[in-house]
Write a protein that holds these residues in place. Structure first.
Motif, PDB file in Angstrom:
ATOM      1  N   THR A  65       1.572 -29.796  45.790  1.00 22.67           N
ATOM      2  CA  THR A  65       1.382 -29.081  44.534  1.00 22.67           C
ATOM      3  C   THR A  65      -0.035 -29.238  44.000  1.00 22.67           C
ATOM      4  OG1 THR A  65       3.717 -29.459  44.016  1.00 22.67           O
ATOM      5  CG2 THR A  65       2.283 -28.852  42.188  1.00 22.67           C
ATOM      6  N   LYS A  92      -2.538 -26.103  43.319  1.00 25.95           N
ATOM      7  CA  LYS A  92      -3.070 -25.728  42.002  1.00 25.95           C
ATOM      8  C   LYS A  92      -4.600 -25.704  42.002  1.00 25.95           C
ATOM      9  CE  LYS A  92      -0.791 -27.553  38.394  1.00 25.95           C
ATOM     10  NZ  LYS A  92      -0.079 -28.635  37.657  1.00 25.95           N
ATOM     11  N   ILE A 139       4.484 -24.688  45.067  1.00 20.42           N
ATOM     12  CA  ILE A 139       3.984 -24.102  43.819  1.00 20.42           C
ATOM     13  C   ILE A 139       4.981 -23.037  43.378  1.00 20.42           C
ATOM     14  CG2 ILE A 139       2.546 -22.275  44.878  1.00 20.42           C
ATOM     15  CD1 ILE A 139       0.407 -23.102  42.686  1.00 20.42           C
TER      16      ILE A 139
END
Length: 454
Positions: free
Chosen positions: A220, A224, A262
């Motif tokens: 993740t 990001k 995500i």
DNA sequence: ATCGGCTCGCGCAA
DNA sequence: TGCGCGAAGCCGAT
């Protein structure tokens, strides 16, 4: 109001148990995860702790070391994030539904996320059938739950677009976070040590034929960071440049989306609220993320034969059959293709990008697949070849989007075009067109740089 | 450089 | 029943 993202998978009830189990499988993230937050709220309501479990099977269909390495990087992120929220995370070797059942034995209720491929659906229905307690599934993968968006197989983006666009706003909010009220620290549960790569991935039957890639780091956090970089520097001009394979106007979100590292709704909010790029840039990106991605989910959900030639539309199958005996200028074996030894330098570059980056520029994916159709003895052989290479080398392979993209090469979600040799009325692509519209020499240079940096 | 023709099935208006 | 239209097509004419 009932939330259509939550479905009961059996007709059982909450029972006496030590915890509420969230069986995490498709959506491998500890934030923006509606199933996780729902599990915490449920546990709080019952006055129980929540346990998150992941079953790591060493023989996941078509998966090899490249995919496992990326996934393990993501699971470490999950583990860190959950620890910070004081949520117990348990990863065990085994067939995922069996891991869920074993841990579910002591659970008051089991909550799972959702996956659309054949084996993912079977895992969940098998588990729900055998579990002693209530099993609820929470949609975390599609933005609009597949059966809410449409009750049938859609023929094209044109028919699907208005349906999904009308409803997306209902499902874009960040799921409200919940704090676990009861600690799970007293429970004795075995968990793999994710830091010890050898013990996690050193399972004899795990396919190690394809090496991990350095181009992508899983998780993740990496997802990001990559998204912010994309929004900062590549959203402006996206609509104009995205089909230029020599440039890098790509978000590279698909590997992260494939493993659920995500949330698609998070990406939509970030793009929508970024204020970067023009409306056209943002719309064009969101059309791909929402319409094309969820059209692929619609396809694998409603077409049982999504991974077979006979899953293609009728007109496409019959036109390809009518041209199956057309003369091929070249016929390459799987080995020659895999070794990137064709007469076409642009195609070879694409194959090399696929092998060493675990990725291929979107425009080249189409060209690459269309050429395999042109260079195979029959369309059925071509279909098998495209799918096999796709799933073996792409980190985002084995995804609903993979099956839709492979199908598109052979006419899926597309319309007929003037008849040509071999292709019939399926859309063709040629080396002339590639040179006319793109700058393939710049692409070849890009891939050469990539190969040198390995 | 840009344009039209090629071709089929869907969904909507009538 | 007719009509417009579609993820990135190709080719030849202007």
């Amino acid at each position: 109001m009932n939330d259509p993202r939550i479905q009961q998978l059996n007709r059982k009830h909450c029972v006496e148990g030590q915890y509420v189990l969230y069986w995490m499988q498709q959506s491998q993230r500890a934030e923006d995860n509606p199933a996780l937050e729902y599990a915490i709220r449920t546990a709080n309501k019952l006055g129980l702790p929540v346990v998150v479990a992941f079953g790591l099977t060493p023989d996941y269909p078509d998966a090899n070391l490249r995919h496992y390495t990326f996934m393990l990087q993501g699971l470490r992120d999950v583990s860190r994030k959950l620890a910070r929220r004081r949520i117990r995370f348990v990863v065990q070797h085994g067939n995922p539904p069996e891991v869920a059942l074993k841990l579910g034995h002591n659970a008051a209720e089991i909550i799972c996320d959702r996956g659309y491929l054949r084996h993912q659906r079977r895992w969940r229905s098998d588990m729900a059938g055998e579990a002693k307690c209530l099993v609820e599934q929470v949609e975390c993968d599609a933005i609009v739950p597949v059966e809410v968006a449409s009750n049938k197989r859609e023929s094209s983006a044109r028919t699907f677009r208005p349906k999904v666009f009308r409803l997306q706003h209902l499902f874009l909010d960040r799921p409200p976070t919940a704090k676990p009220k009861v600690s799970a620290s007293g429970l004795s549960l075995n968990c793999l040590n994710l830091k010890d790569e050898d013990s996690v991935l050193g399972v004899p039957i795990l396919d190690v034929s394809v090496k991990p890639v350095s181009f992508f780091k899983g998780g993740t956090h990496a997802a990001k960071a990559r998204l912010s970089r994309f929004i900062r520097s590549r959203l402006r001009g996206y609509s104009e440049n995205r089909n230029q394979p020599g440039l890098d106007y790509l978000s590279h979100m698909s590997p992260y989306l494939h493993f659920g590292q995500i949330s698609p709704a998070y990406i939509v909010r970030k793009i929508r609220d970024s204020g970067k790029g023009t409306q056209k840039d943002r719309d064009s990106y969101l059309d791909e993320l929402i319409v094309r991605r969820e059209l692929a989910i619609n396809f694998v959900h409603y077409a049982d034969n999504y991974d077979r030639f006979d899953g293609l539309p009728e007109w496409a199958q019959s036109t390809l059959q009518q041209h199956r005996r057309d003369k091929r200028k070249k016929i390459y074996t799987l080995k020659e293709l895999e070794d990137a030894r064709t007469h076409d330098p642009y195609w070879n570059a694409a194959m090399n990008e696929m092998k060493s980056a675990g990725y291929m520029h979107n425009y080249m994916r189409m060209y690459w697949g269309k050429q395999i159709l042109a260079w195979s003895l029959t369309p059925e052989i071509a279909f098998k070849t495209v799918l096999e290479l796709n799933n073996k080398y792409f980190i985002d392979g084995r995804d609903p989007s993979s099956y839709a993209n492979v199908g598109w090469i052979f006419g899926l979600h597309d319309r007929p075009w003037p008849k040509r040799e071999i292709f019939g009325s399926v859309r063709s692509m040629t080396i002339g067109g590639l040179k006319r519209k793109a700058n393939p020499d710049a692409y070849v240079k890009k891939v050469e740089r990539l190969l040198r940096s390995q």
